[in-house]
Scaffold this motif. Sequence first.
Motif, PDB file in Angstrom:
ATOM      1  N   ARG A 149      30.147  33.554  23.148  1.00  0.00           N
ATOM      2  CA  ARG A 149      31.475  32.953  23.257  1.00  0.00           C
ATOM      3  C   ARG A 149      32.565  33.996  22.994  1.00  0.00           C
ATOM      4  O   ARG A 149      33.591  34.006  23.674  1.00  0.00           O
ATOM      5  CB  ARG A 149      31.595  31.792  22.263  1.00  0.00           C
ATOM      6  N   LEU A 150      32.331  34.884  22.039  1.00  0.00           N
ATOM      7  CA  LEU A 150      33.308  35.932  21.765  1.00  0.00           C
ATOM      8  C   LEU A 150      33.466  36.865  22.957  1.00  0.00           C
ATOM      9  O   LEU A 150      34.590  37.293  23.282  1.00  0.00           O
ATOM     10  CB  LEU A 150      32.886  36.720  20.520  1.00  0.00           C
ATOM     11  N   ASP A 151      32.373  37.163  23.623  1.00  0.00           N
ATOM     12  CA  ASP A 151      32.451  38.014  24.807  1.00  0.00           C
ATOM     13  C   ASP A 151      33.265  37.342  25.909  1.00  0.00           C
ATOM     14  O   ASP A 151      34.054  38.005  26.605  1.00  0.00           O
ATOM     15  CB  ASP A 151      31.041  38.337  25.301  1.00  0.00           C
ATOM     16  N   ARG A 152      33.121  36.039  26.070  1.00  0.00           N
ATOM     17  CA  ARG A 152      33.910  35.319  27.078  1.00  0.00           C
ATOM     18  C   ARG A 152      35.401  35.358  26.721  1.00  0.00           C
ATOM     19  O   ARG A 152      36.262  35.474  27.602  1.00  0.00           O
ATOM     20  CB  ARG A 152      33.440  33.868  27.193  1.00  0.00           C
ATOM     21  N   ILE A 153      35.696  35.269  25.427  1.00  0.00           N
ATOM     22  CA  ILE A 153      37.096  35.310  24.990  1.00  0.00           C
ATOM     23  C   ILE A 153      37.722  36.667  25.310  1.00  0.00           C
ATOM     24  O   ILE A 153      38.841  36.750  25.837  1.00  0.00           O
ATOM     25  CB  ILE A 153      37.188  35.012  23.482  1.00  0.00           C
ATOM     26  N   LEU A 154      37.011  37.743  24.993  1.00  0.00           N
ATOM     27  CA  LEU A 154      37.571  39.087  25.137  1.00  0.00           C
ATOM     28  C   LEU A 154      37.670  39.519  26.594  1.00  0.00           C
ATOM     29  O   LEU A 154      38.465  40.412  26.915  1.00  0.00           O
ATOM     30  CB  LEU A 154      36.727  40.095  24.347  1.00  0.00           C
ATOM     31  N   THR A 155      36.860  38.934  27.465  1.00  0.00           N
ATOM     32  CA  THR A 155      36.892  39.317  28.886  1.00  0.00           C
ATOM     33  C   THR A 155      37.618  38.302  29.756  1.00  0.00           C
ATOM     34  O   THR A 155      37.646  38.455  30.978  1.00  0.00           O
ATOM     35  CB  THR A 155      35.456  39.495  29.414  1.00  0.00           C
ATOM     36  N   ALA A 156      38.204  37.282  29.142  1.00  0.00           N
ATOM     37  CA  ALA A 156      38.872  36.238  29.914  1.00  0.00           C
ATOM     38  C   ALA A 156      40.157  36.768  30.540  1.00  0.00           C
ATOM     39  O   ALA A 156      40.829  37.646  29.989  1.00  0.00           O
ATOM     40  CB  ALA A 156      39.186  35.034  29.020  1.00  0.00           C
ATOM     41  N   GLU A 157      40.502  36.232  31.692  1.00  0.00           N
ATOM     42  CA  GLU A 157      41.752  36.591  32.358  1.00  0.00           C
ATOM     43  C   GLU A 157      42.928  35.954  31.620  1.00  0.00           C
ATOM     44  O   GLU A 157      42.785  34.915  30.971  1.00  0.00           O
ATOM     45  CB  GLU A 157      41.727  36.111  33.808  1.00  0.00           C
ATOM     46  N   PRO A 158      44.109  36.561  31.706  1.00  0.00           N
ATOM     47  CA  PRO A 158      45.284  35.961  31.057  1.00  0.00           C
ATOM     48  C   PRO A 158      45.580  34.578  31.621  1.00  0.00           C
ATOM     49  O   PRO A 158      45.221  34.246  32.754  1.00  0.00           O
ATOM     50  CB  PRO A 158      46.408  36.948  31.375  1.00  0.00           C
ATOM     51  N   ARG A 159      46.228  33.788  30.806  1.00  0.00           N
ATOM     52  CA  ARG A 159      46.586  32.443  31.239  1.00  0.00           C
ATOM     53  C   ARG A 159      47.578  32.478  32.395  1.00  0.00           C
ATOM     54  O   ARG A 159      47.517  31.631  33.300  1.00  0.00           O
ATOM     55  CB  ARG A 159      47.189  31.690  30.049  1.00  0.00           C
ATOM     56  N   PHE A 160      48.486  33.459  32.397  1.00  0.00           N
ATOM     57  CA  PHE A 160      49.502  33.562  33.433  1.00  0.00           C
ATOM     58  C   PHE A 160      49.223  34.773  34.319  1.00  0.00           C
ATOM     59  O   PHE A 160      48.631  35.752  33.866  1.00  0.00           O
ATOM     60  CB  PHE A 160      50.898  33.698  32.817  1.00  0.00           C
ATOM     61  N   PRO A 161      49.657  34.741  35.568  1.00  0.00           N
ATOM     62  CA  PRO A 161      49.503  35.920  36.426  1.00  0.00           C
ATOM     63  C   PRO A 161      50.397  37.068  35.963  1.00  0.00           C
ATOM     64  O   PRO A 161      51.251  36.910  35.089  1.00  0.00           O
ATOM     65  CB  PRO A 161      49.913  35.403  37.815  1.00  0.00           C
ATOM     66  N   VAL A 162      50.228  38.225  36.606  1.00  0.00           N
ATOM     67  CA  VAL A 162      50.922  39.439  36.170  1.00  0.00           C
ATOM     68  C   VAL A 162      52.430  39.285  36.289  1.00  0.00           C
ATOM     69  O   VAL A 162      53.185  39.712  35.404  1.00  0.00           O
ATOM     70  CB  VAL A 162      50.419  40.643  36.993  1.00  0.00           C
ATOM     71  N   TRP A 163      52.904  38.684  37.364  1.00  0.00           N
ATOM     72  CA  TRP A 163      54.349  38.590  37.557  1.00  0.00           C
ATOM     73  C   TRP A 163      55.013  37.731  36.484  1.00  0.00           C
ATOM     74  O   TRP A 163      56.180  37.969  36.121  1.00  0.00           O
ATOM     75  CB  TRP A 163      54.676  38.051  38.954  1.00  0.00           C
ATOM     76  N   VAL A 164      54.277  36.763  35.938  1.00  0.00           N
ATOM     77  CA  VAL A 164      54.826  35.952  34.851  1.00  0.00           C
ATOM     78  C   VAL A 164      54.981  36.802  33.589  1.00  0.00           C
ATOM     79  O   VAL A 164      55.963  36.669  32.845  1.00  0.00           O
ATOM     80  CB  VAL A 164      53.932  34.727  34.596  1.00  0.00           C
TER      81      VAL A 164
END
Length: 478
Positions: A149-164
């Motif tokens: 679960r920690l690995d999924r947290i650290l590799t997760a994509e940001p909640r918002f896209p880059v332009w946000v």
Amino acid sequence: MPEPSDPGRPSEASSTGSGGIYHWRDQLRVTLRALEPDDTQPMPRISPEPLPTPPDLLELLRALGVALLNSADSAATATQTLQDVAAVYQVDLQAMVMPTGILLRSSRSEVDLVTVPNRDLRLDQIGQVNDLVALLKTGTISPAAGLERLDRILTAEPRFPVWVSVVGQMVLAVGFGLLLNPDLVGLPFYAGLGLFVALLRLLAGRWGTLSVALPVIAAFLVTVLAVEVVAPFVRDDPIRLVVPGLITFLPGATLTIATIELAGAQIVSGASRLVWGMSQLLLLAFGVFAGLNLIGYPEHSGAVQAGAWAPWVGVALVGVGYMLYSSAPPGALIFLLIALYGSYAAQTAGALLLTPSLSGLLGGLVIVPLSHLLSKFPHSPPGAVLLLPAFWLLLPGALGFRGVSSLAMGETSGVQDLIITGISIFAVAFGVLVGMSITKDAGAIRRTWRLRVLRRRSERQRRRVRFSGRGPGSGRSG
């Protein structure tokens, strides 16, 4: 033969509810005992050789320690968290946590060292790491599942896209500009400088060489733009024009945490953080100095300030900008705004009651209990998510940057700014330390009173069972 009872302690019968009556004086003794300092001396090991640590648990503790430090946790907090998690899984852990490395020892022959990369986690990742820690402390998942679960947290994509995130940095620059009570004509330029720094950050993320020198390059280019482009339209101090655009580089939180660690006797960790924070200020000041040496220091007659309302609007923009820039968890904005406004209101009151340089004392004192209280509400993010933006809001890094820049340009006022910075940082750190102690004591007192409520409830339940004739032995014949 029963042992003599201690007259200073309530009896087992009265304190546990198993017999007798739990008097108010017993509650008072328990409450006062909960406020006593913790025993920091380690208990001697009884087992001659502790059991070996499971490999998956050791791997989890390694990764968790790195994640905690990258979440801006202090060394003492990360150490205590690792030891608490290890104790849940029946492992006696000794940990030495520093900002760049963690030394773990779980038996006489097992010593593990892990290095900590310099990577700041987003707010959504910080919240999920704290949720995982809470789950691990219950012992309801295996170390292997926790590591996954920690690995999924650290590799997760940001909640918002880059332009946000780029828009968030622009909003942050405008918000911190309003905190300085500027001329309203400068607000579009603050947004433009924030956009320029955000694009530089995106470029540095794809070009490693640029990322190394990014603070100096960003400070140099922002200074040139502020003097050549902005200053002709906004007659304000160039340093005030530069600071909001560079706000994401200012190590205000790092300096505050370093001071907290030094005050808490975490000498190695606190000193290294303090040196790193000061080096960041020096790099930014060098970029400003190089830019002003190239184009000269313009004359300024002073801007027409927006008014007392501007900082309060700035606080809201800081909250929104930080949510977008650092990808705060869903539903965190309202709690983030409450925490920011609470700390800023306390800081404003501190400036009126004390002095502006000591205003951070009340801000730091309020933010820890307030964050802890807000984290108890449903759908609220963990307290750590609310603390980090509040450290930024207290702005000790901006004061230090101004002082170092003034010294680099040969202005004697830089010495005074640096002194004010030191006082401000220590005031914030002292307030946070006192706030942490108050929060800890309040939790200890709350636990003692919760036990009293449970005892009274248990006594009432036993009375109802006894009076209803369903007590032990009621169904037997005489």
